[in-house]
Motif scaffolding. Structure first.
Motif, PDB file in Angstrom:
ATOM      1  N   MET A   1     -18.429   5.266 -11.170  1.00 11.94           N
ATOM      2  CA  MET A   1     -17.143   4.515 -10.597  1.00 11.94           C
ATOM      3  C   MET A   1     -16.938   5.103  -9.116  1.00 11.94           C
ATOM      4  N   ILE A   2     -16.528   4.023  -8.285  1.00 13.54           N
ATOM      5  CA  ILE A   2     -16.338   4.386  -6.752  1.00 13.54           C
ATOM      6  C   ILE A   2     -14.911   3.941  -6.627  1.00 13.54           C
ATOM      7  N   ILE A   3     -14.081   4.877  -5.986  1.00  8.77           N
ATOM      8  CA  ILE A   3     -12.563   4.469  -5.536  1.00  8.77           C
ATOM      9  C   ILE A   3     -12.329   4.362  -4.162  1.00  8.77           C
ATOM     10  N   VAL A   4     -11.982   3.397  -3.616  1.00 11.16           N
ATOM     11  CA  VAL A   4     -11.863   3.045  -2.369  1.00 11.16           C
ATOM     12  C   VAL A   4     -10.539   2.916  -1.964  1.00 11.16           C
ATOM     13  N   TYR A   5     -10.033   4.078  -1.153  1.00 11.28           N
ATOM     14  CA  TYR A   5      -8.705   4.206  -0.797  1.00 11.28           C
ATOM     15  C   TYR A   5      -8.623   3.906   0.758  1.00 11.28           C
ATOM     16  N   GLY A   6      -8.167   2.882   1.286  1.00 11.94           N
ATOM     17  CA  GLY A   6      -7.918   2.673   2.588  1.00 11.94           C
ATOM     18  C   GLY A   6      -6.633   2.539   3.224  1.00 11.94           C
ATOM     19  N   GLY A   7      -6.511   2.612   4.423  1.00 15.41           N
ATOM     20  CA  GLY A   7      -5.279   2.567   5.049  1.00 15.41           C
ATOM     21  C   GLY A   7      -5.152   2.702   6.579  1.00 15.41           C
ATOM     22  N   SER A   8      -4.117   2.585   7.320  1.00 14.47           N
ATOM     23  CA  SER A   8      -4.154   2.795   8.862  1.00 14.47           C
ATOM     24  C   SER A   8      -4.319   4.403   9.168  1.00 14.47           C
ATOM     25  N   PHE A   9      -3.422   5.085   8.393  1.00 18.20           N
ATOM     26  CA  PHE A   9      -3.465   6.551   8.720  1.00 18.20           C
ATOM     27  C   PHE A   9      -3.256   6.872   9.937  1.00 18.20           C
ATOM     28  N   ASP A  10      -2.080   6.253  10.632  1.00 16.89           N
ATOM     29  CA  ASP A  10      -1.578   6.067  11.900  1.00 16.89           C
ATOM     30  C   ASP A  10      -0.185   6.802  11.805  1.00 16.89           C
ATOM     31  N   PRO A  11      -0.070   8.394  11.773  1.00 16.48           N
ATOM     32  CA  PRO A  11      -1.059   9.047  11.683  1.00 16.48           C
ATOM     33  C   PRO A  11      -1.197   9.414  10.027  1.00 16.48           C
ATOM     34  N   PRO A  12      -2.045  10.156   9.627  1.00 13.77           N
ATOM     35  CA  PRO A  12      -2.248  10.561   8.215  1.00 13.77           C
ATOM     36  C   PRO A  12      -1.277  11.846   7.706  1.00 13.77           C
ATOM     37  N   HIS A  13      -0.635  11.977   6.794  1.00 15.71           N
ATOM     38  CA  HIS A  13       0.242  12.954   6.372  1.00 15.71           C
ATOM     39  C   HIS A  13       0.038  13.493   5.153  1.00 15.71           C
TER      40      HIS A  13
END
Length: 201
Positions: A1-13
């Motif tokens: 199993m592979i989990i993909v967690y994406g986002g802008s992270f603008d900024p990450p917190h």
């Protein structure tokens, strides 16, 4: 199993760290958890920070989690094109054809999920949708666009954090940032004068 967690992270917190921690705890059997900062979302026009700075901030913010199992993936952020989840999932599936792919995103994206780029093809590639609670406290039920998506979704019991990348980048309040940005990332942002000069103390 592979989990993909994406986002802008603008900024990450710290809230993003909480999600990674929850994924690690909930899916200890996962082969990989990929954190995927995007270049630009199809639903946004720009970012407050350059891709180089976001990548640096992600490296600092997630540093305690990163290793063989949890990795930052630069496939989207190194591009100069709009980031489409379908392309990323397709790429990962090509590299790991025998692994099931789970896609992690917030409940606020559910209402528009079926309008995502190449959704039918994306839906065929994704085994499970892992839904992060943004507004609805556990164990209350979420609203899904249809029963098919609901049946293939796992809803996390994550706590709701009073933090927003939007507020962090729009207000740039140092006191608020101290609560929610990783200390190493905070120091880096201060070093590039991201905060107002009268608050940069």
């Amino acid at each position: 199993m592979i989990i993909v967690y994406g986002g802008s992270f603008d900024p990450p917190h710290i809230g993003h760290c909480g999600i990674v921690s929850q994924l690690k705890k909930t899916y200890p059997f996962a082969f990989r958890i990929f954190i995927v900062p995007n270049f630009i979302s199809p639903f946004k026009t720009d970012k407050s920070l350059s891709k180089e700075i976001i990548w640096k901030l992600c490296s600092l913010t997630f540093q305690e989690y990163l290793g063989d199992k949890i990795q930052l993936l630069d496939i989207e952020i190194k591009s100069k094109q709009t980031s489409y989840t379908f392309n990323t999932i397709k790429h990962i599936k090509t590299i790991y054809p025998d692994e099931d792919i789970s896609l992690c995103f917030g409940e606020d994206s559910l209402k528009d999920l079926k309008q995502w780029f190449q959704f039918k093809e994306l839906n065929d590639l994704v085994e499970t949708y892992i839904i992060l609670r943004r507004f609805t406290r556990s164990p209350n039920q979420l609203t899904f666009p249809d029963s098919e998506i609901e049946l293939k979704s796992d809803v996390l019991p994550n706590e709701l954090w009073d933090v927003s990348s939007t507020r962090l980048r729009n207000d740039r309040e140092l006191d608020y940032a101290k609560r929610w940005i990783h200390p190493s990332a905070l120091s880096y942002l201060k070093s590039i004068d991201w905060f107002d000069s009268n608050e940069n103390n």
